[in-house]
Design a protein around this motif. Structure first.
Motif, mmCIF file in Angstrom:
data_model
loop_
_atom_site.group_PDB
_atom_site.id
_atom_site.type_symbol
_atom_site.label_atom_id
_atom_site.label_comp_id
_atom_site.label_asym_id
_atom_site.label_seq_id
_atom_site.Cartn_x
_atom_site.Cartn_y
_atom_site.Cartn_z
ATOM 1 N N ALA A 110 0.863 -1.193 0.000
ATOM 2 C CA ALA A 110 0.000 0.000 0.000
ATOM 3 C C ALA A 110 0.891 1.232 0.000
ATOM 4 N N ARG A 111 0.359 2.344 -0.495
ATOM 5 C CA ARG A 111 1.102 3.619 -0.371
ATOM 6 C C ARG A 111 0.235 4.594 0.411
ATOM 7 N N TYR A 112 0.893 5.595 1.022
ATOM 8 C CA TYR A 112 0.171 6.557 1.853
ATOM 9 C C TYR A 112 -0.205 7.772 1.018
ATOM 10 N N ASP A 113 -1.478 8.163 1.131
ATOM 11 C CA ASP A 113 -1.995 9.274 0.336
ATOM 12 C C ASP A 113 -2.286 10.460 1.261
ATOM 13 N N TYR A 114 -1.223 11.139 1.691
ATOM 14 C CA TYR A 114 -1.391 12.267 2.627
ATOM 15 C C TYR A 114 -2.248 13.373 2.032
ATOM 16 N N ASP A 115 -2.168 13.544 0.703
ATOM 17 C CA ASP A 115 -2.897 14.657 0.063
ATOM 18 C C ASP A 115 -4.409 14.537 0.247
ATOM 19 N N ALA A 116 -4.900 13.334 0.552
ATOM 20 C CA ALA A 116 -6.353 13.155 0.685
ATOM 21 C C ALA A 116 -6.912 13.894 1.907
ATOM 22 N N VAL A 117 -6.056 14.237 2.869
ATOM 23 C CA VAL A 117 -6.523 14.968 4.063
ATOM 24 C C VAL A 117 -5.662 16.230 4.227
ATOM 25 N N LEU A 120 -2.826 17.046 7.055
ATOM 26 C CA LEU A 120 -2.412 15.826 7.777
ATOM 27 C C LEU A 120 -0.890 15.707 7.871
ATOM 28 N N LYS A 121 -0.220 15.917 6.752
ATOM 29 C CA LYS A 121 1.243 15.740 6.699
ATOM 30 C C LYS A 121 1.937 16.746 7.629
ATOM 31 N N GLN A 122 1.475 18.008 7.558
ATOM 32 C CA GLN A 122 2.142 19.064 8.329
ATOM 33 C C GLN A 122 1.761 19.023 9.815
ATOM 34 N N ILE A 246 -1.830 9.969 13.705
ATOM 35 C CA ILE A 246 -2.932 9.626 12.808
ATOM 36 C C ILE A 246 -2.450 8.738 11.660
ATOM 37 N N VAL A 247 -3.066 7.576 11.534
ATOM 38 C CA VAL A 247 -2.727 6.665 10.430
ATOM 39 C C VAL A 247 -3.172 7.329 9.126
ATOM 40 N N PRO A 248 -2.245 7.512 8.176
ATOM 41 C CA PRO A 248 -2.622 8.214 6.939
ATOM 42 C C PRO A 248 -3.510 7.349 6.043
ATOM 43 N N PRO A 249 -4.250 7.970 5.104
ATOM 44 C CA PRO A 249 -5.047 7.176 4.160
ATOM 45 C C PRO A 249 -4.152 6.269 3.326
ATOM 46 N N HIS A 250 -4.634 5.066 3.045
ATOM 47 C CA HIS A 250 -3.875 4.092 2.253
ATOM 48 C C HIS A 250 -4.503 3.947 0.861
#
Ligand SMILES: Cc1cc2nc3c(=O)[nH]c(=O)nc-3n(C[C@H](O)[C@H](O)[C@H](O)COP(=O)(O)OP(=O)(O)OC[C@H]3O[C@@H](n4cnc5c(N)ncnc54)[C@H](O)[C@@H]3O)c2cc1C
Length: 385
Positions: A110-117, A120-122, A246-250
């Motif tokens: 799986a890859r992490y899709d931080y952009d979806a939230v 979230l990343k920052q 927070i677990v990032p979106p997968h």
């Protein structure tokens, strides 16, 4: 000569190539079979270790090894990422070469899709990569008082019990430091229950009650307000935090997304028993990469690796492939410092949560070490007895 290509050298991919190399050693020696692993990362990670780094159960360096060192004799490594998959023409491409295969196994995880939230990343931390876990360790060590929120941004995600484990570990960690009364620990989950199985959810919620942990269920994180340190839900509710794990979106890999063999989220669509990519008898996908309703867990990836390896071996020997996957998987779940449980399930068995004990914790510590020589070189799966 028959070529077997395996894409991805994580838990499932390494088990697959090593199992194949053992079963087909004569054919590989005689040049009738070639086993290729396509993996662009130089490191093979033992990801359960990431959760343990902040609590000093594992060091960062003990969570990975060079991919090359993980391979059995007879496996050829292509140290590149696959960039395109043409299932009809049985070809997989990297930046530098085009590989024709007879059989293929996709194990790209799986890859992490931080952009979806947004935010979230920052604004948040997690323990879902080595770098994040190392960063989190520093923040937890420096934490003296305030609110820690542990949560999941969306389903599905790897290792379903991991956020619960983090909550229980934090509870014991701050208790040992003598400052638990100065810290609130909150759990945030997108489902209306605390775990996808209602029985285990109930057990977890009872444990929360005993340990003074608050839960916010059905909270679907839409964004993170970084300046005010708040999680914002789809409904507009807000939860303030001082530290948020927070677990990032997968999502599935870009390779699968562009192959036509995946659903909208990039998860490979496979038959639940044979693990064949739908419509292709010589192509398989395993582990976190699939859309199957089973845990995204190393134990699942390993069990599936054995099934697809056996099916490929049976095909190469001119037999009908008969091995099938039964949905089985399991995890040793930390329930605190010095305590753990084990959860097991399959297509026909609802998840079972075994009573927590020191023995399971001890098993977890042992497993952290034996993983490298047993699961990854699949001794535990009955290849070498
Ligand atoms: C914090 C945490 C705790 C966990 N705890 C547990 C646990 O206690 N028990 C358990 O069973 N599981 C646990 N897991 C889950 C487990 O680690 C994964 O489910 C398992 O690693 C999945 O194996 P995989 O082979 O499908 O994917 P991965 O192991 O993620 O491997 C995927 C590989 O594919 C490679 N790749 C991706 N795209 C390409 C491409 N285009 N070309 C070539 N290579 C590519 C990647 O570099 C990677 O090496 C945990 C995970 C995390 C993050």
């Amino acid at each position: 000569m028959k070529t077997i290509a395996v894409v991805g050298g994580g838990s499932g991919g390494i088990s697959t190539v090593n199992h194949l190399a053992y079963k087909l050693r004569d054919q590989v020696k005689s040049g009738d079979v070639k086993i290729i692993l396509i993996e662009g990362s130089q490191r093979h990670y033992y990801q359960p270790g990431f959760l343990e780094i902040p609590f000093d159960m594992m060091t960062p360096a003990s969570t990975y090894r060079p991919v090359l060192k993980m391979l059995a004799d007879g496996v050829t490594l292509v140290p590149e990422f696959a960039t395109a998959l043409d299932l009809k023409n049985m070809t997989v491409r990297t930046d530098n070469q085009s590989i024709k295969y007879d059989f293929i196994v996709i194990a790209t995880g799986a890859r992490y899709d931080y952009d979806a939230v947004p935010g979230l990343k920052q604004g948040t931390d997690n323990f879902y990569s080595l770098e994040s876990a190392v960063e989190l360790k520093k923040k937890i060590n420096a934490f003296r008082s305030g609110r820690i929120v542990v949560g999941v941004s969306s389903m599905p995600y790897k290792c379903t019990p991991a956020p619960l484990e983090a909550v229980f570990m934090l509870n014991d960690y701050f208790t040992r430091r003598g400052i638990r009364d100065k810290i609130d620990i909150d759990y945030v989950y997108p489902m209306p229950i605390a775990f996808p199985d209602s029985g285990i959810s109930e057990i977890a919620l009872n444990m929360f009650k005993e340990k003074g942990i608050k839960s916010n269920l059905g909270f679907q994180i839409k964004s993170v307000d970084v300046p005010s340190r708040e999680l914002v839900s789809q409904k507009g509710d807000r939860i303030q935090y001082d530290l948020a794990l927070i677990v990032p979106p997968h999502r599935g890999s870009r390779l699968l997304e562009s192959s036509g063999a995946a659903d909208q989220m990039g998860w490979a669509q496979v038959d639940g028993f044979t693990l064949n990519l739908k419509g292709y008898e010589n192509a398989y996908a395993i582990g976190d990469a699939t859309s199957l309703q089973v845990s995204k867990a190393g134990s699942v990836a390993d069990a599936q690796a054995i099934v697809v390896s056996e099916r490929i071996v049976q095909s190469i020997l001119g037999e009908q492939p008969v091995s099938i996957y039964d949905g089985s998987g399991g995890a040793l779940m930390l329930t605190g410092m010095g305590k753990a449980s084990m959860i097991t399930s399959s297509y026909t068995q609802k998840p079972v949560f075994m009573p927590e004990s020191y023995s399971f914790y001890w098993l977890k510590l042992i497993y952290n070490n034996v993983y490298w020589n047993m699961t990854a070189k699949p001794v535990l799966n009955g290849v070498v007895q």
